[in-house]
Design a protein around this motif. Structure first.
Motif, PDB file in Angstrom:
ATOM      1  N   ARG A  86      11.138 -64.566 -69.374  1.00 53.39           N
ATOM      2  CA  ARG A  86      10.236 -64.667 -70.439  1.00 53.39           C
ATOM      3  C   ARG A  86       8.926 -65.381 -70.199  1.00 53.39           C
ATOM      4  NH1 ARG A  86      14.041 -67.485 -74.971  1.00 53.39           N
ATOM      5  NH2 ARG A  86      14.109 -69.234 -73.498  1.00 53.39           N
ATOM      6  N   VAL A  87       8.096 -65.070 -71.046  1.00 54.41           N
ATOM      7  CA  VAL A  87       6.707 -65.338 -70.896  1.00 54.41           C
ATOM      8  C   VAL A  87       5.944 -65.657 -72.045  1.00 54.41           C
ATOM      9  CG1 VAL A  87       4.385 -64.923 -69.905  1.00 54.41           C
ATOM     10  CG2 VAL A  87       6.357 -63.677 -68.815  1.00 54.41           C
ATOM     11  N   ARG A  88       5.338 -66.737 -72.104  1.00 54.75           N
ATOM     12  CA  ARG A  88       4.577 -67.045 -73.335  1.00 54.75           C
ATOM     13  C   ARG A  88       3.148 -67.176 -72.506  1.00 54.75           C
ATOM     14  NH1 ARG A  88       5.855 -72.603 -76.597  1.00 54.75           N
ATOM     15  NH2 ARG A  88       7.712 -71.566 -76.560  1.00 54.75           N
ATOM     16  N   SER A  89       2.295 -66.141 -72.936  1.00 50.93           N
ATOM     17  CA  SER A  89       1.010 -66.033 -72.315  1.00 50.93           C
ATOM     18  C   SER A  89      -0.206 -66.922 -73.258  1.00 50.93           C
ATOM     19  CB  SER A  89       0.577 -64.610 -72.261  1.00 50.93           C
ATOM     20  OG  SER A  89      -0.597 -64.334 -71.628  1.00 50.93           O
ATOM     21  N   LEU A  90      -1.046 -67.641 -72.605  1.00 52.70           N
ATOM     22  CA  LEU A  90      -1.825 -68.391 -73.296  1.00 52.70           C
ATOM     23  C   LEU A  90      -3.214 -68.330 -72.441  1.00 52.70           C
ATOM     24  CD1 LEU A  90       0.520 -71.708 -73.298  1.00 52.70           C
ATOM     25  CD2 LEU A  90       0.012 -70.036 -75.504  1.00 52.70           C
ATOM     26  N   ALA A  91      -4.232 -68.327 -73.637  1.00 55.03           N
ATOM     27  CA  ALA A  91      -5.510 -68.133 -72.967  1.00 55.03           C
ATOM     28  C   ALA A  91      -6.320 -69.436 -72.747  1.00 55.03           C
ATOM     29  CB  ALA A  91      -6.429 -67.429 -73.991  1.00 55.03           C
ATOM     30  N   ILE A  92      -7.288 -69.516 -71.818  1.00 55.67           N
ATOM     31  CA  ILE A  92      -8.234 -70.534 -71.566  1.00 55.67           C
ATOM     32  C   ILE A  92      -9.587 -69.839 -71.181  1.00 55.67           C
ATOM     33  CG2 ILE A  92      -7.640 -70.889 -69.158  1.00 55.67           C
ATOM     34  CD1 ILE A  92      -8.168 -73.720 -69.445  1.00 55.67           C
ATOM     35  N   ASP A  93     -10.708 -70.187 -71.836  1.00 53.77           N
ATOM     36  CA  ASP A  93     -11.940 -69.607 -71.718  1.00 53.77           C
ATOM     37  C   ASP A  93     -12.799 -70.511 -70.626  1.00 53.77           C
ATOM     38  OD1 ASP A  93     -13.282 -72.053 -72.737  1.00 53.77           O
ATOM     39  OD2 ASP A  93     -13.545 -70.958 -74.715  1.00 53.77           O
ATOM     40  N   ALA A  94     -14.190 -69.850 -70.300  1.00 55.15           N
ATOM     41  CA  ALA A  94     -14.876 -70.302 -69.163  1.00 55.15           C
ATOM     42  C   ALA A  94     -15.367 -71.983 -69.471  1.00 55.15           C
ATOM     43  CB  ALA A  94     -16.200 -69.523 -69.266  1.00 55.15           C
ATOM     44  N   ALA A  95     -15.287 -72.314 -70.674  1.00 54.74           N
ATOM     45  CA  ALA A  95     -15.575 -73.569 -70.971  1.00 54.74           C
ATOM     46  C   ALA A  95     -14.318 -74.791 -71.002  1.00 54.74           C
ATOM     47  CB  ALA A  95     -16.506 -73.745 -72.490  1.00 54.74           C
ATOM     48  N   GLY A  96     -13.152 -74.078 -70.762  1.00 56.13           N
ATOM     49  CA  GLY A  96     -12.147 -74.812 -70.649  1.00 56.13           C
ATOM     50  C   GLY A  96     -11.498 -75.013 -72.143  1.00 56.13           C
ATOM     51  N   GLN A  97     -11.781 -74.387 -73.153  1.00 60.02           N
ATOM     52  CA  GLN A  97     -11.207 -74.256 -74.380  1.00 60.02           C
ATOM     53  C   GLN A  97      -9.930 -73.396 -74.056  1.00 60.02           C
ATOM     54  OE1 GLN A  97     -12.038 -76.205 -76.897  1.00 60.02           O
ATOM     55  NE2 GLN A  97     -13.600 -76.900 -75.609  1.00 60.02           N
ATOM     56  N   LYS A  98      -8.869 -74.003 -74.472  1.00 63.15           N
ATOM     57  CA  LYS A  98      -7.395 -73.146 -74.660  1.00 63.15           C
ATOM     58  C   LYS A  98      -6.525 -73.164 -75.599  1.00 63.15           C
ATOM     59  CE  LYS A  98      -5.039 -77.353 -72.794  1.00 63.15           C
ATOM     60  NZ  LYS A  98      -6.086 -78.261 -73.411  1.00 63.15           N
ATOM     61  N   ASP A  99      -5.761 -72.167 -75.543  1.00 61.03           N
ATOM     62  CA  ASP A  99      -4.776 -72.438 -76.566  1.00 61.03           C
ATOM     63  C   ASP A  99      -3.852 -73.665 -76.465  1.00 61.03           C
ATOM     64  OD1 ASP A  99      -5.228 -69.771 -77.495  1.00 61.03           O
ATOM     65  OD2 ASP A  99      -3.889 -68.640 -75.974  1.00 61.03           O
ATOM     66  N   PRO A 100      -3.338 -74.152 -77.559  1.00 61.83           N
ATOM     67  CA  PRO A 100      -2.827 -75.328 -77.461  1.00 61.83           C
ATOM     68  C   PRO A 100      -1.325 -75.387 -76.605  1.00 61.83           C
ATOM     69  CG  PRO A 100      -3.126 -74.699 -79.817  1.00 61.83           C
ATOM     70  CD  PRO A 100      -3.447 -73.509 -78.957  1.00 61.83           C
ATOM     71  N   LEU A 101      -1.280 -76.464 -76.085  1.00 54.60           N
ATOM     72  CA  LEU A 101       0.091 -76.506 -75.102  1.00 54.60           C
ATOM     73  C   LEU A 101       1.270 -76.586 -76.220  1.00 54.60           C
ATOM     74  CD1 LEU A 101      -0.675 -79.658 -72.725  1.00 54.60           C
ATOM     75  CD2 LEU A 101      -0.340 -77.218 -72.002  1.00 54.60           C
ATOM     76  N   PRO A 102       2.426 -75.767 -75.474  1.00 50.43           N
ATOM     77  CA  PRO A 102       3.686 -76.097 -76.298  1.00 50.43           C
ATOM     78  C   PRO A 102       4.102 -77.562 -76.649  1.00 50.43           C
ATOM     79  CG  PRO A 102       3.796 -74.429 -74.420  1.00 50.43           C
ATOM     80  CD  PRO A 102       2.516 -75.212 -74.159  1.00 50.43           C
ATOM     81  N   GLY A 103       4.826 -77.432 -77.465  1.00 46.18           N
ATOM     82  CA  GLY A 103       5.410 -78.781 -77.925  1.00 46.18           C
ATOM     83  C   GLY A 103       6.216 -79.266 -76.727  1.00 46.18           C
TER      84      GLY A 103
END
Length: 219
Positions: A86-103
């Motif tokens: 199973r995969v939880r796909s998360l994004a992070i951009d060039a500036a380091g901004q990212k989807d929140p970490l899972p709890g």
């Protein structure tokens, strides 16, 4: 009767009893599995592969995957899901901004990181993951296995390193190995890393004034 007809009748009983056991379980009733030790057990052993019970989703390996490239996220997710992960796909951009970490209660055992073009972003993400999920296992995808790239990740706590060239053939195996508590690091690289760690450690000082100890014990 034909052999296939005998086989079908042999499968009928265990399939029916499996269904009844499942219904009893869902209803909160006691489940009787004593029939598994009788003749039906032998029939159950002959069940076709598509009738074998799969592991429950809660016990399956789950990966949280951070990548800055949507096509990479798509391809990696496809490969892992085809491998039963199973995969939880998360994004992070060039500036380091990212989807929140899972709890902290996430069931993910492995965090897969697609190494960012800015090394500081990758290292900061790895540290944040381990600070929030102390038992997480880190696996890092990188363009090459140069010491300048890999040693900092190993110092932070990465358990696996994988080049993009190896992803197609080794990704699923690497995830499973890391999830089970192992390492996925080339032996030569790990050996060189350990040498740098030992050379940077302070020298061991022999204990003095302990005549009742042997030299080996003092060491």
């Amino acid at each position: 009767p034909s052999r296939s007809a005998d086989h079908s009748r042999g499968l009928e009983a265990p399939r029916t009893l499996f269904a009844k056991a499942e219904m009893d379980q869902q209803a909160g009733l006691p489940v009787d599995l004593s029939w598994r030790t009788g003749p039906c057990r032998a029939a159950e052993d002959r069940l076709p592969s598509d009738a074998v019970q799969r592991p429950s989703p809660s016990r399956a390996t789950e990966v949280c995957f951070y990548s800055y490239h949507p096509l990479v996220r798509q391809e990696v997710q496809r490969q892992l899901e085809e491998g039963g992960i199973r995969v939880r796909s998360l994004a992070i951009d060039a500036a380091g901004q990212k989807d929140p970490l899972p709890g902290s209660k996430t069931s993910s055992a492995v965090f897969l990181i697609d190494a960012h073009p800015r090394r500081s972003v990758t290292e900061a993400l790895a540290r944040e993951i381990l600070a929030k999920h102390s038992r997480a296992r880190l696996l890092v995808m990188t363009e090459d296995l140069e010491e300048s790239t890999t040693f900092p990740m190993l110092r932070i706590g990465a358990k696996g390193l994988l080049t993009y060239d190896d992803v197609g053939k080794q990704l699923v195996r690497a995830v499973r190995e890391v999830a089970s508590g192992g390492y996925w690091v080339p032996r030569s690289l790990l050996s060189q890393f350990l040498k740098t760690v030992l050379s940077a450690s302070p020298p061991v000082r022999l204990l003095e004034g302990a005549p009742d100890l042997t030299r080996r014990e003092r060491e």
